[in-house]
Design an enzyme around this catalytic site. Structure first.
Site, mmCIF file in Angstrom:
data_model
loop_
_atom_site.group_PDB
_atom_site.id
_atom_site.type_symbol
_atom_site.label_atom_id
_atom_site.label_comp_id
_atom_site.label_asym_id
_atom_site.label_seq_id
_atom_site.Cartn_x
_atom_site.Cartn_y
_atom_site.Cartn_z
ATOM 1 N N GLY A 43 46.401 41.647 54.375
ATOM 2 C CA GLY A 43 45.086 42.424 54.275
ATOM 3 C C GLY A 43 44.407 42.370 53.034
ATOM 4 N N ASP A 64 53.582 33.044 50.985
ATOM 5 C CA ASP A 64 53.626 33.768 52.112
ATOM 6 C C ASP A 64 54.805 33.014 53.229
ATOM 7 O OD1 ASP A 64 53.365 35.637 54.520
ATOM 8 O OD2 ASP A 64 51.688 36.271 53.507
ATOM 9 N N SER A 71 48.515 41.841 65.715
ATOM 10 C CA SER A 71 48.229 43.135 65.172
ATOM 11 C C SER A 71 47.765 42.978 63.636
ATOM 12 C CB SER A 71 49.550 43.845 65.168
ATOM 13 O OG SER A 71 50.577 43.163 64.215
ATOM 14 N N ASN A 72 47.977 41.739 63.266
ATOM 15 C CA ASN A 72 47.518 41.279 61.818
ATOM 16 C C ASN A 72 45.763 41.498 62.006
ATOM 17 O OD1 ASN A 72 50.082 39.148 61.042
ATOM 18 N ND2 ASN A 72 49.966 41.320 60.870
ATOM 19 N N LEU A 73 45.298 40.961 63.106
ATOM 20 C CA LEU A 73 43.876 40.519 63.090
ATOM 21 C C LEU A 73 42.771 41.416 62.601
ATOM 22 C CD1 LEU A 73 44.342 38.192 65.953
ATOM 23 C CD2 LEU A 73 44.724 37.893 63.531
ATOM 24 N N ARG A 75 42.754 43.341 60.211
ATOM 25 C CA ARG A 75 42.426 43.453 58.799
ATOM 26 C C ARG A 75 42.698 42.042 58.032
ATOM 27 N NH1 ARG A 75 47.272 44.972 60.682
ATOM 28 N NH2 ARG A 75 49.215 44.690 59.239
ATOM 29 N N CYS A 181 51.876 47.995 31.312
ATOM 30 C CA CYS A 181 51.940 47.240 32.521
ATOM 31 C C CYS A 181 52.286 48.199 33.676
ATOM 32 C CB CYS A 181 53.407 46.298 32.256
ATOM 33 S SG CYS A 181 55.057 47.018 32.145
ATOM 34 N N CYS A 198 52.516 50.358 56.729
ATOM 35 C CA CYS A 198 51.452 50.375 57.598
ATOM 36 C C CYS A 198 51.876 50.602 59.099
ATOM 37 C CB CYS A 198 50.474 49.706 57.341
ATOM 38 S SG CYS A 198 50.816 47.760 57.758
ATOM 39 N N CYS A 255 59.042 51.774 27.858
ATOM 40 C CA CYS A 255 59.043 50.801 29.152
ATOM 41 C C CYS A 255 60.129 49.756 29.173
ATOM 42 C CB CYS A 255 57.646 50.217 29.343
ATOM 43 S SG CYS A 255 57.453 49.043 30.844
#
Length: 281
Positions: A43, A64, A71-73, A75, A181, A198, A255
């Site tokens: 997304g 990736d 279902s990805n399409l 977004r 950061c 999601c 940090c």
């Protein structure tokens, strides 16, 4: 920087950049010679890939290890119905090839891990974090802090998004205040299961388009070395109320990666599973 020589097609393609004083031919050449590693072709990665390629960023690395699902399409707009079942890096690369032949796409069909992060990041000027999990976010943050690599961060949830930039170049020589950061903002990830994804809660399809485009804008400014980025600020976007709010992020002297006595001097010093925490003493 090499000779400023554009062929007629490039002069036409990038004319709206070239006529701008803030970009000009030198800036466009800088983009063409620039490189960005985009971690995630979903997304957030989709609009970032589209606009960075359209702007003429000469080399894009896409990390990736997933395949396109229907279902990805809703977004993830660099993929189409015919791409269902294909590796996302392949369909994203095909999209870029159709959009701008000046851009080289390097496909990394793998998951980012402590074992490969150094080899992947080392070959790019800027990293854009379009991931969907905390382990990857903390791993990228820690490595980019330690190597002085600029990092664009984005995240989404239902109707809300957040964006910030960590320009880690010359961090040690930075004037006060010390830049923060990601771990200054979120020292450790929430416990597993406390933040649903999601798949469970849903996400407004157009939301990642807005957030990913802002990330791409930040990356272009980093490559051009112009304008004011979101470093030291977190932008919060509420699509339901159509509001943007920007809050200050301060450096945390305690940090574990960029503090005064850092506990993380290598990505081997932290766990990037589940809570992304330091190992117990």
């Amino acid at each position: 920087m090499s000779d400023l020589r554009f062929d007629p097609t490039q002069l036409d393609r990038y004319s709206r950049h070239v006529i701008m004083d803030e970009v000009g031919p030198e800036g466009q050449q800088r983009l063409l010679e620039g490189s960005v590693l985009i971690v995630g072709a979903g997304g957030l990665g989709s609009p970032a890939i589209q606009y960075l390629a359209a702007a003429g960023v000469g080399r894009l690395g896409i990390v990736d290890d997933d395949v396109v699902e229907r279902s990805n399409l809703q977004r993830q707009i660099v993929h189409g119905d015919d791409d269902v079942g294909r590796p996302k890096v392949d369909s994203a690369a095909d999209y870029v090839a159709q959009l701008n032949p000046d851009v080289t796409v390097e496909k990394h069909e793998q998951r980012l891990t402590p074992a490969n992060v150094a080899d992947l990041v080392a070959h790019y000027d800027v990293v854009l974090d379009a991931s969907d999990n905390f382990a990857t976010r903390y791993l990228l943050n820690d490595h980019c802090v330690l190597t002085g690599t600029p990092l664009s961060h984005g995240a989404i949830y239902r109707f809300e998004g957040q964006i910030t930039t960590f320009d880690n170049r010359n961090r040690e020589a930075a004037s006060e205040p010390t830049p923060p950061c990601y771990r200054c903002l979120f020292p450790e990830a929430p416990e597993p299961g406390t933040v649903p994804d999601c798949t469970t809660t849903g996400v407004l399809g157009v939301l990642p388009g807005t957030v990913g485009c802002i990330q791409a804008t930040e990356v272009v400014k980093l490559l051009l070395e112009t304008g004011e980025t979101l470093e030291g600020r977190l932008m919060l976007y509420d699509a339901m109320g159509m509001t943007f709010e920007t809050v200050e992020i301060r450096h945390n002297p305690d940090c574990p990666v960029c503090g005064e006595e850092p506990a993380i001097e290598s990505v081997r010093d932290a766990s990037y599973e589940e809570t992304c925490s330091l190992p117990a003493e």
